[in-house]
Scaffold this motif. Structure first.
Motif, mmCIF file in Angstrom:
data_model
loop_
_atom_site.group_PDB
_atom_site.id
_atom_site.type_symbol
_atom_site.label_atom_id
_atom_site.label_comp_id
_atom_site.label_asym_id
_atom_site.label_seq_id
_atom_site.Cartn_x
_atom_site.Cartn_y
_atom_site.Cartn_z
ATOM 1 N N UNK A 1 31.117 2.291 -25.395
ATOM 2 C CA UNK A 1 30.435 1.122 -25.822
ATOM 3 C C UNK A 1 30.722 -0.080 -24.695
ATOM 4 N N UNK A 2 31.582 0.646 -23.610
ATOM 5 C CA UNK A 2 32.002 -0.522 -22.600
ATOM 6 C C UNK A 2 30.530 -0.962 -21.796
ATOM 7 N N UNK A 3 30.705 -2.086 -21.201
ATOM 8 C CA UNK A 3 29.743 -2.281 -20.072
ATOM 9 C C UNK A 3 29.793 -1.536 -19.036
ATOM 10 N N UNK A 4 28.785 -0.801 -18.562
ATOM 11 C CA UNK A 4 28.735 0.148 -17.385
ATOM 12 C C UNK A 4 28.101 -0.636 -16.333
ATOM 13 N N UNK B 1 23.380 -2.441 -11.360
ATOM 14 C CA UNK B 1 22.606 -2.736 -12.619
ATOM 15 C C UNK B 1 23.650 -2.795 -13.779
ATOM 16 N N UNK B 2 23.753 -3.512 -14.751
ATOM 17 C CA UNK B 2 24.860 -3.722 -15.766
ATOM 18 C C UNK B 2 24.240 -3.205 -17.189
ATOM 19 N N UNK C 1 18.030 9.989 -27.532
ATOM 20 C CA UNK C 1 16.859 9.361 -27.280
ATOM 21 C C UNK C 1 16.355 9.667 -25.913
ATOM 22 N N UNK C 2 17.304 10.184 -24.867
ATOM 23 C CA UNK C 2 17.020 10.629 -23.623
ATOM 24 C C UNK C 2 18.264 11.384 -23.030
ATOM 25 N N UNK C 3 17.836 12.347 -22.063
ATOM 26 C CA UNK C 3 18.939 13.305 -21.683
ATOM 27 C C UNK C 3 20.073 12.584 -20.812
ATOM 28 N N UNK C 4 19.729 11.601 -19.873
ATOM 29 C CA UNK C 4 20.673 10.864 -19.147
ATOM 30 C C UNK C 4 20.208 9.257 -18.877
ATOM 31 N N UNK C 5 20.567 8.537 -19.779
ATOM 32 C CA UNK C 5 20.183 7.113 -19.617
ATOM 33 C C UNK C 5 20.811 6.395 -18.573
ATOM 34 N N UNK C 6 21.776 7.039 -18.147
ATOM 35 C CA UNK C 6 22.344 6.273 -16.493
ATOM 36 C C UNK C 6 21.301 6.582 -15.294
ATOM 37 N N UNK D 1 14.498 2.065 -26.503
ATOM 38 C CA UNK D 1 14.334 3.260 -27.483
ATOM 39 C C UNK D 1 15.593 4.205 -27.086
ATOM 40 N N UNK D 2 16.278 3.966 -25.792
ATOM 41 C CA UNK D 2 17.384 4.705 -25.540
ATOM 42 C C UNK D 2 18.638 4.312 -26.040
ATOM 43 N N UNK D 3 18.530 3.118 -26.903
ATOM 44 C CA UNK D 3 20.077 2.592 -27.552
ATOM 45 C C UNK D 3 20.789 1.890 -26.581
ATOM 46 N N UNK D 4 20.167 1.586 -25.192
ATOM 47 C CA UNK D 4 20.819 0.955 -24.246
ATOM 48 C C UNK D 4 20.343 -0.658 -24.061
ATOM 49 N N UNK D 5 21.416 -1.265 -23.773
ATOM 50 C CA UNK D 5 21.037 -2.670 -23.486
ATOM 51 C C UNK D 5 21.382 -3.136 -22.023
ATOM 52 N N UNK D 6 20.210 -3.784 -21.405
ATOM 53 C CA UNK D 6 20.253 -3.825 -20.019
ATOM 54 C C UNK D 6 20.622 -5.542 -19.850
ATOM 55 N N UNK D 7 22.048 -5.832 -19.267
ATOM 56 C CA UNK D 7 22.451 -6.997 -19.343
ATOM 57 C C UNK D 7 22.160 -7.876 -18.235
ATOM 58 N N UNK D 8 22.128 -7.353 -16.896
ATOM 59 C CA UNK D 8 21.661 -8.096 -15.903
ATOM 60 C C UNK D 8 21.743 -7.086 -14.510
ATOM 61 N N UNK D 9 20.802 -7.581 -13.901
ATOM 62 C CA UNK D 9 20.556 -6.985 -12.496
ATOM 63 C C UNK D 9 20.877 -7.652 -11.355
#
Length: 311
Positions: A69-72, A95-96, A108-113, A157-165
């Motif tokens: 659950x850490x920011x990546x 991308x964060x 929801x997806x195979x590889x969200x990264x 839908x992937x359960x991922x939050x895009x923080x900033x770019x």
């Protein structure tokens, strides 16, 4: 025979111990902080474990996915984009992202990264295609916001939050770099010329202001000089008038005293004779008074006054 039985029992004991260890390892699980374990029971999603100590059913429950659950931070590889004015540029980005739903991120997806990275590239190409080259440098923050907005909607839908770019680098073709350098050089020269002309203009203004102030100061000085001279003349006239008035007053007082009237007559006669004599000296023509009797009377009166004065 007895030794064989001991060996078999030892092997069974060791095997049982290994089975117990494996069972405990599969049963007791500790989830680290800021992590989620996705549990499947007989191949089907069962639950999501938060940080802490948990007990699973051996050989039935298994940890299918481990999500942090850490920011990546994902490095978006350089891509070639074409601007609105048909200029090719190479753009690197960072991308964060952060997982907010472990279940969606797992199923929801195979590889969200990888998906987020590819989506960032395609979105960036789309945004740059609607922007002129100059705007890519001036409105970088706006471009980043548009990319984040598009990515966040797609990654929900992937359960991922895009923080900033963030755009980390923009590479330009060599020809465009040369053109921009020439443009910047011309701009610097233009600014230098403007600054020089402004300096000369300000210098001329300062000189004219100095001349103006000098003329004003000279006129003020001349004005003060004239005022002082006028005041001096006025004071002189005033003093002369006061002195004349004082003299007349004293003469008037003297006439009122005994013998004052005779003294005045004597003074008038002296001035009359003196002025008449000066007039005769400065003129070749003989001047004879129209009333000789009056002159004789005046002289006679003068003689009488002189005799009285001698007595």
């Amino acid at each position: 025979m007895q030794e064989a039985q001991i060996s078999v029992s030892l092997i069974l004991t060791i095997g049982f111990a290994i089975a117990v260890i494996i069972t405990i390892a599969k049963t007791a699980r500790i989830v680290p902080q800021r992590s989620n374990f996705v549990i499947e029971r007989l191949g089907k999603y069962s639950r999501t474990l938060d940080s802490g100590f948990h007990i699973l059913i051996p050989f039935i429950d298994k940890v299918a996915y481990i999500q942090t659950l850490k920011e990546e931070v994902i490095d978006v590889q350089r891509q070639t984009c074409v601007t609105k004015d048909n200029i090719q540029v190479g753009i690197d980005g960072v991308l964060y992202i952060q997982v907010v739903d472990s279940h969606k991120a797992s199923y929801g997806i195979n590889d969200y990264r990888y998906a987020a990275s590819q989506l960032a590239q395609t979105t960036m190409r789309s945004v740059i295609g609607q922007t002129d080259l100059d705007k890519t440098f001036e409105e970088r923050a706006k471009i980043n916001e548009e990319v984040v907005k598009a990515l966040d909607e797609a990654a929900s839908p992937w359960g991922v939050k895009v923080l900033r770019y963030e755009i980390s680098d923009i590479e330009l073709p060599a020809s465009i770099k040369d053109a921009l350098e020439q443009q910047m050089r011309a701009e610097r020269e233009r600014r230098a010329a403007i600054a020089k002309s402004e300096g000369e203009r300000q210098s001329m203004i300062n000189v004219s202001e100095g001349h103006k102030q000098e003329v004003i100061n000279l006129s003020e000085a001349d004005k003060m000089r004239q005022i002082n001279e006028a005041e001096g003349r006025a004071r002189e006239i005033e003093l002369v008038a006061v002195a004349t008035a004082e003299g007349i007053r004293q003469i008037a007082e003297s006439i009122n005293h005994p013998g004052g009237s005779e003294a005045v007559n004597l003074r008038v006669a002296e001035q009359y004779v003196k002025e008449f004599g000066n007039l005769a000296k400065t003129n070749n023509t003989m001047i004879v008074p129209a009333e000789l009797a009056n002159i004789g009377g005046a002289v006679a009166g003068l003689s009488e006054m002189l005799k009285s004065a001698q007595r």
